[in-house]
Motif scaffolding. Structure first.
Motif, mmCIF file in Angstrom:
data_model
loop_
_atom_site.group_PDB
_atom_site.id
_atom_site.type_symbol
_atom_site.label_atom_id
_atom_site.label_comp_id
_atom_site.label_asym_id
_atom_site.label_seq_id
_atom_site.Cartn_x
_atom_site.Cartn_y
_atom_site.Cartn_z
ATOM 1 N N LYS A 49 34.566 124.841 75.022
ATOM 2 C CA LYS A 49 35.493 125.206 73.948
ATOM 3 C C LYS A 49 34.721 125.615 72.706
ATOM 4 O O LYS A 49 33.532 125.357 72.577
ATOM 5 N N LEU A 50 35.444 126.221 71.781
ATOM 6 C CA LEU A 50 34.872 126.610 70.502
ATOM 7 C C LEU A 50 34.923 125.410 69.571
ATOM 8 O O LEU A 50 35.977 124.825 69.358
ATOM 9 N N SER A 77 42.983 134.999 81.482
ATOM 10 C CA SER A 77 44.245 134.363 81.123
ATOM 11 C C SER A 77 44.406 134.305 79.609
ATOM 12 O O SER A 77 43.431 134.095 78.885
ATOM 13 N N ASN A 78 45.631 134.458 79.148
ATOM 14 C CA ASN A 78 45.914 134.303 77.713
ATOM 15 C C ASN A 78 45.809 132.844 77.285
ATOM 16 O O ASN A 78 45.600 132.558 76.106
ATOM 17 N N GLU A 79 45.943 131.933 78.229
ATOM 18 C CA GLU A 79 45.817 130.509 77.897
ATOM 19 C C GLU A 79 44.405 130.187 77.422
ATOM 20 O O GLU A 79 44.218 129.357 76.533
ATOM 21 N N LEU A 80 43.397 130.866 77.994
ATOM 22 C CA LEU A 80 42.012 130.647 77.574
ATOM 23 C C LEU A 80 41.783 131.146 76.151
ATOM 24 O O LEU A 80 40.931 130.621 75.434
ATOM 25 N N VAL A 81 42.538 132.148 75.720
ATOM 26 C CA VAL A 81 42.456 132.628 74.332
ATOM 27 C C VAL A 81 43.111 131.611 73.405
ATOM 28 O O VAL A 81 42.563 131.264 72.364
ATOM 29 N N ARG A 82 44.278 131.127 73.793
ATOM 30 C CA ARG A 82 45.030 130.181 72.957
ATOM 31 C C ARG A 82 44.262 128.880 72.763
ATOM 32 O O ARG A 82 44.237 128.318 71.677
ATOM 33 N N THR A 83 43.597 128.405 73.831
ATOM 34 C CA THR A 83 42.851 127.151 73.740
ATOM 35 C C THR A 83 41.411 127.359 73.276
ATOM 36 O O THR A 83 40.646 126.416 73.205
ATOM 37 N N THR A 124 34.125 131.511 78.151
ATOM 38 C CA THR A 124 33.660 131.753 79.509
ATOM 39 C C THR A 124 32.857 133.043 79.512
ATOM 40 O O THR A 124 32.728 133.719 78.488
ATOM 41 N N LYS A 125 32.321 133.392 80.684
ATOM 42 C CA LYS A 125 31.661 134.677 80.820
ATOM 43 C C LYS A 125 32.679 135.779 80.606
ATOM 44 O O LYS A 125 33.833 135.642 81.017
ATOM 45 N N SER A 126 32.275 136.844 79.966
ATOM 46 C CA SER A 126 33.098 138.031 79.694
ATOM 47 C C SER A 126 34.247 137.792 78.722
ATOM 48 O O SER A 126 35.169 138.585 78.664
ATOM 49 N N THR A 127 34.217 136.701 77.970
ATOM 50 C CA THR A 127 35.197 136.488 76.917
ATOM 51 C C THR A 127 34.796 137.319 75.701
ATOM 52 O O THR A 127 33.637 137.342 75.310
ATOM 53 N N ILE A 128 35.780 137.986 75.105
ATOM 54 C CA ILE A 128 35.529 138.774 73.893
ATOM 55 C C ILE A 128 35.700 137.838 72.705
ATOM 56 O O ILE A 128 36.750 137.216 72.534
ATOM 57 N N VAL A 129 34.651 137.731 71.889
ATOM 58 C CA VAL A 129 34.686 136.827 70.736
ATOM 59 C C VAL A 129 34.392 137.599 69.444
ATOM 60 O O VAL A 129 33.783 138.653 69.459
ATOM 61 N N GLN A 130 34.882 137.027 68.342
ATOM 62 C CA GLN A 130 34.589 137.571 67.019
ATOM 63 C C GLN A 130 33.444 136.742 66.455
ATOM 64 O O GLN A 130 33.487 135.515 66.485
ATOM 65 N N ILE A 131 32.402 137.442 65.935
ATOM 66 C CA ILE A 131 31.222 136.733 65.444
ATOM 67 C C ILE A 131 30.983 136.999 63.976
ATOM 68 O O ILE A 131 31.531 137.943 63.403
ATOM 69 N N ASP A 132 30.175 136.174 63.380
ATOM 70 C CA ASP A 132 29.837 136.275 61.963
ATOM 71 C C ASP A 132 28.542 137.059 61.830
ATOM 72 O O ASP A 132 27.463 136.493 61.823
ATOM 73 N N ALA A 133 28.649 138.394 61.758
ATOM 74 C CA ALA A 133 27.459 139.220 61.663
ATOM 75 C C ALA A 133 27.715 140.448 60.814
ATOM 76 O O ALA A 133 28.795 140.966 60.766
ATOM 77 N N ASP A 190 35.918 133.237 66.469
ATOM 78 C CA ASP A 190 37.191 133.121 67.164
ATOM 79 C C ASP A 190 37.112 133.777 68.542
ATOM 80 O O ASP A 190 36.293 134.660 68.759
ATOM 81 N N VAL A 191 37.983 133.333 69.441
ATOM 82 C CA VAL A 191 38.120 133.971 70.745
ATOM 83 C C VAL A 191 39.234 134.995 70.628
ATOM 84 O O VAL A 191 40.359 134.665 70.252
ATOM 85 N N VAL A 192 38.921 136.258 70.926
ATOM 86 C CA VAL A 192 39.870 137.346 70.723
ATOM 87 C C VAL A 192 40.604 137.709 72.007
ATOM 88 O O VAL A 192 41.823 137.876 72.009
ATOM 89 N N TYR A 193 39.877 137.821 73.129
ATOM 90 C CA TYR A 193 40.490 138.294 74.380
ATOM 91 C C TYR A 193 39.771 137.707 75.574
ATOM 92 O O TYR A 193 38.552 137.536 75.560
#
Length: 83
Positions: free
Chosen positions: A14-15, A64-70, A74-83, A57-60
């Motif tokens: 988890k994040l 599953s959308n549940e993995l975004v909500r929680t 995981t591998k291939s998760t699209i995340v927003q980073i501080d850069a 944050d986890v964007v996409y």
């Protein structure tokens, strides 16, 4: 049944603040299982640079959308980073 055939449930990282557990492997070797993470090593091909940056944050997630909500990493998760 044999000990070496044993499986384990998925960690589902988890994040959040860093939390890592050690897991005993075959031959007494130690693996490290991430339960929570807030930083990652990301590479930019266009800038030819890779840096350790904070995950905001986890964007996409295609699985599953549940993995975004929680906010599960995981591998291939699209995340927003501080850069």
């Amino acid at each position: 049944k044999r000990k070496f055939e044993m499986g384990r449930p998925a960690a589902l990282c988890k994040l959040g603040a860093k939390r890592v557990r050690s897991v005993r492997g075959r031959g007494g070797n130690v693996k490290y299982r991430a339960l929570r993470a807030d930083v990652g090593n990301f590479a930019w091909g266009t800038e030819t640079v890779s840096k350790k940056v904070r995950i905001l944050d986890v964007v996409y997630n295609a699985t599953s959308n549940e993995l975004v909500r929680t906010k599960t990493l995981t591998k291939s998760t699209i995340v927003q980073i501080d850069a």
